[in-house]
Scaffold this motif. Structure first.
Motif, PDB file in Angstrom:
ATOM      1  N   THR A 134     -75.209 119.951  17.627  1.00 28.09           N
ATOM      2  CA  THR A 134     -74.607 118.549  17.858  1.00 28.09           C
ATOM      3  C   THR A 134     -73.821 118.181  16.294  1.00 28.09           C
ATOM      4  O   THR A 134     -72.801 117.693  16.654  1.00 28.09           O
ATOM      5  N   TRP A 135     -74.675 118.275  15.236  1.00 21.68           N
ATOM      6  CA  TRP A 135     -74.046 118.262  13.881  1.00 21.68           C
ATOM      7  C   TRP A 135     -72.767 118.871  13.902  1.00 21.68           C
ATOM      8  O   TRP A 135     -71.946 118.391  13.359  1.00 21.68           O
ATOM      9  N   LEU A 136     -72.744 120.224  14.063  1.00 18.98           N
ATOM     10  CA  LEU A 136     -71.557 120.789  13.912  1.00 18.98           C
ATOM     11  C   LEU A 136     -70.487 120.335  14.720  1.00 18.98           C
ATOM     12  O   LEU A 136     -69.294 120.204  14.234  1.00 18.98           O
ATOM     13  N   ARG A 137     -70.722 120.245  16.026  1.00 16.94           N
ATOM     14  CA  ARG A 137     -69.552 119.598  16.807  1.00 16.94           C
ATOM     15  C   ARG A 137     -69.058 118.163  16.373  1.00 16.94           C
ATOM     16  O   ARG A 137     -67.921 118.198  16.240  1.00 16.94           O
ATOM     17  N   THR A 138     -70.069 117.518  16.042  1.00 15.02           N
ATOM     18  CA  THR A 138     -69.600 116.234  15.445  1.00 15.02           C
ATOM     19  C   THR A 138     -68.589 116.194  14.307  1.00 15.02           C
ATOM     20  O   THR A 138     -67.550 115.744  14.009  1.00 15.02           O
ATOM     21  N   ARG A 139     -69.086 117.041  13.372  1.00 15.39           N
ATOM     22  CA  ARG A 139     -68.411 117.380  11.989  1.00 15.39           C
ATOM     23  C   ARG A 139     -67.209 117.911  12.172  1.00 15.39           C
ATOM     24  O   ARG A 139     -65.936 117.748  11.409  1.00 15.39           O
ATOM     25  N   ILE A 140     -66.957 119.134  13.072  1.00 16.08           N
ATOM     26  CA  ILE A 140     -65.748 119.424  13.320  1.00 16.08           C
ATOM     27  C   ILE A 140     -64.830 118.461  14.002  1.00 16.08           C
ATOM     28  O   ILE A 140     -63.616 118.491  13.608  1.00 16.08           O
ATOM     29  N   LYS A 141     -65.151 117.628  14.935  1.00 12.47           N
ATOM     30  CA  LYS A 141     -64.288 116.563  15.509  1.00 12.47           C
ATOM     31  C   LYS A 141     -64.019 115.708  14.325  1.00 12.47           C
ATOM     32  O   LYS A 141     -62.722 115.207  14.480  1.00 12.47           O
ATOM     33  N   GLN A 142     -64.791 115.555  13.307  1.00 15.62           N
ATOM     34  CA  GLN A 142     -64.321 114.587  12.380  1.00 15.62           C
ATOM     35  C   GLN A 142     -63.252 115.300  11.227  1.00 15.62           C
ATOM     36  O   GLN A 142     -62.441 114.833  10.825  1.00 15.62           O
ATOM     37  N   ALA A 143     -63.510 116.702  10.969  1.00 14.96           N
ATOM     38  CA  ALA A 143     -62.737 117.397  10.232  1.00 14.96           C
ATOM     39  C   ALA A 143     -61.231 117.807  10.699  1.00 14.96           C
ATOM     40  O   ALA A 143     -60.378 117.800  10.218  1.00 14.96           O
ATOM     41  N   ALA A 144     -61.270 117.862  12.056  1.00 15.02           N
ATOM     42  CA  ALA A 144     -60.182 118.526  12.623  1.00 15.02           C
ATOM     43  C   ALA A 144     -58.764 117.620  12.449  1.00 15.02           C
ATOM     44  O   ALA A 144     -57.619 117.929  11.862  1.00 15.02           O
ATOM     45  N   PRO A 145     -58.835 116.225  12.544  1.00 19.99           N
ATOM     46  CA  PRO A 145     -57.468 115.444  12.416  1.00 19.99           C
ATOM     47  C   PRO A 145     -57.139 115.712  11.072  1.00 19.99           C
ATOM     48  O   PRO A 145     -55.822 115.835  10.889  1.00 19.99           O
ATOM     49  N   GLN A 146     -57.938 115.413  10.108  1.00 19.57           N
ATOM     50  CA  GLN A 146     -57.615 115.587   8.893  1.00 19.57           C
ATOM     51  C   GLN A 146     -56.984 116.611   8.435  1.00 19.57           C
ATOM     52  O   GLN A 146     -55.884 116.998   7.796  1.00 19.57           O
ATOM     53  N   ALA A 147     -57.843 117.923   8.852  1.00 22.56           N
ATOM     54  CA  ALA A 147     -57.293 119.397   8.516  1.00 22.56           C
ATOM     55  C   ALA A 147     -55.839 119.828   9.116  1.00 22.56           C
ATOM     56  O   ALA A 147     -54.896 120.236   8.674  1.00 22.56           O
ATOM     57  N   LEU A 148     -55.881 119.397  10.397  1.00 27.77           N
ATOM     58  CA  LEU A 148     -54.713 119.533  11.202  1.00 27.77           C
ATOM     59  C   LEU A 148     -53.385 118.930  11.110  1.00 27.77           C
ATOM     60  O   LEU A 148     -52.350 119.408  11.199  1.00 27.77           O
ATOM     61  N   ILE A 149     -53.432 117.513  10.998  1.00 25.10           N
ATOM     62  CA  ILE A 149     -52.388 116.690  11.143  1.00 25.10           C
ATOM     63  C   ILE A 149     -52.133 116.119   9.607  1.00 25.10           C
ATOM     64  O   ILE A 149     -51.029 116.137   9.349  1.00 25.10           O
ATOM     65  N   ALA A 150     -53.231 115.682   8.901  1.00 27.31           N
ATOM     66  CA  ALA A 150     -52.876 114.783   7.858  1.00 27.31           C
ATOM     67  C   ALA A 150     -52.772 115.538   6.654  1.00 27.31           C
ATOM     68  O   ALA A 150     -51.883 115.281   5.617  1.00 27.31           O
ATOM     69  N   ALA A 151     -53.302 116.729   6.399  1.00 22.88           N
ATOM     70  CA  ALA A 151     -53.243 117.386   5.206  1.00 22.88           C
ATOM     71  C   ALA A 151     -51.864 118.137   5.222  1.00 22.88           C
ATOM     72  O   ALA A 151     -51.494 118.552   6.448  1.00 22.88           O
ATOM     73  N   ARG A 152     -51.433 118.602   3.984  1.00 24.82           N
ATOM     74  CA  ARG A 152     -50.150 118.985   3.843  1.00 24.82           C
ATOM     75  C   ARG A 152     -50.269 120.609   3.363  1.00 24.82           C
ATOM     76  O   ARG A 152     -51.323 120.835   2.847  1.00 24.82           O
TER      77      ARG A 152
END
Length: 152
Positions: A134-152
């Motif tokens: 559960t924690w991993l799934r939540t943390r993945i959801k949190q990290a995904a937008p930042q890593a895939l869209i916002a980061a350059r």
């Protein structure tokens, strides 16, 4: 009886998961929540392995190299940056899922054997593994937008 092979698989899988959590914690110290929780969850996984000791004395245990091979395949080394964190968390999720289904398999044998001690160990291990996932799934959801869209 093949329960000994699955007890070995479960103990080795938990040890591998614990090592992998600690590796991610060490590598991603710039993410305080990841560092702290991965250390806690790594210790938790290692403790699961130890909790099986009394059951192993009764049923035996066969060592299994599959968990180490799975860990090596998933964790050839940790990765850098936001996408690296995302991939490391996914790899932890894959390992934790393997542990989770292995608990399920051993639980089925424990129910058939009517082994209450083993069922008690399994219940605690399964609950904590579910929390890890559960924690991993939540943390993945949190990290995904930042890593895939916002980061350059």
């Amino acid at each position: 009886m093949h329960l000994a092979s699955y007890l070995g698989l479960l103990r080795d899988s938990e040890r591998s998961l614990g090592d992998a959590f600690r590796m991610v914690a060490e590598h991603h110290q710039d993410e305080p929540d990841v560092e702290h929780l991965c250390k806690v969850l790594g210790d938790q996984a290692t403790n699961h392995s130890g909790a099986l000791q009394s059951v192993v004395r009764r049923y035996g245990e066969q060592a299994d190299s599959e968990p180490q091979e799975l860990e090596a395949a998933e964790f050839g080394g940790t990765r850098e940056g936001g996408v690296g964190l995302l991939r490391d968390l996914q790899d932890l999720y894959a390992l934790a899922s393997f542990v989770d289904i292995t608990w399920t398999v051993v639980a089925q044998a424990a129910q058939a054997l009517r082994d209450q001690e083993l069922l008690d160990v399994i219940d605690a291990g399964e609950q904590e593994t579910t929390q890890q996932l559960t924690w991993l799934r939540t943390r993945i959801k949190q990290a995904a937008p930042q890593a895939l869209i916002a980061a350059r």
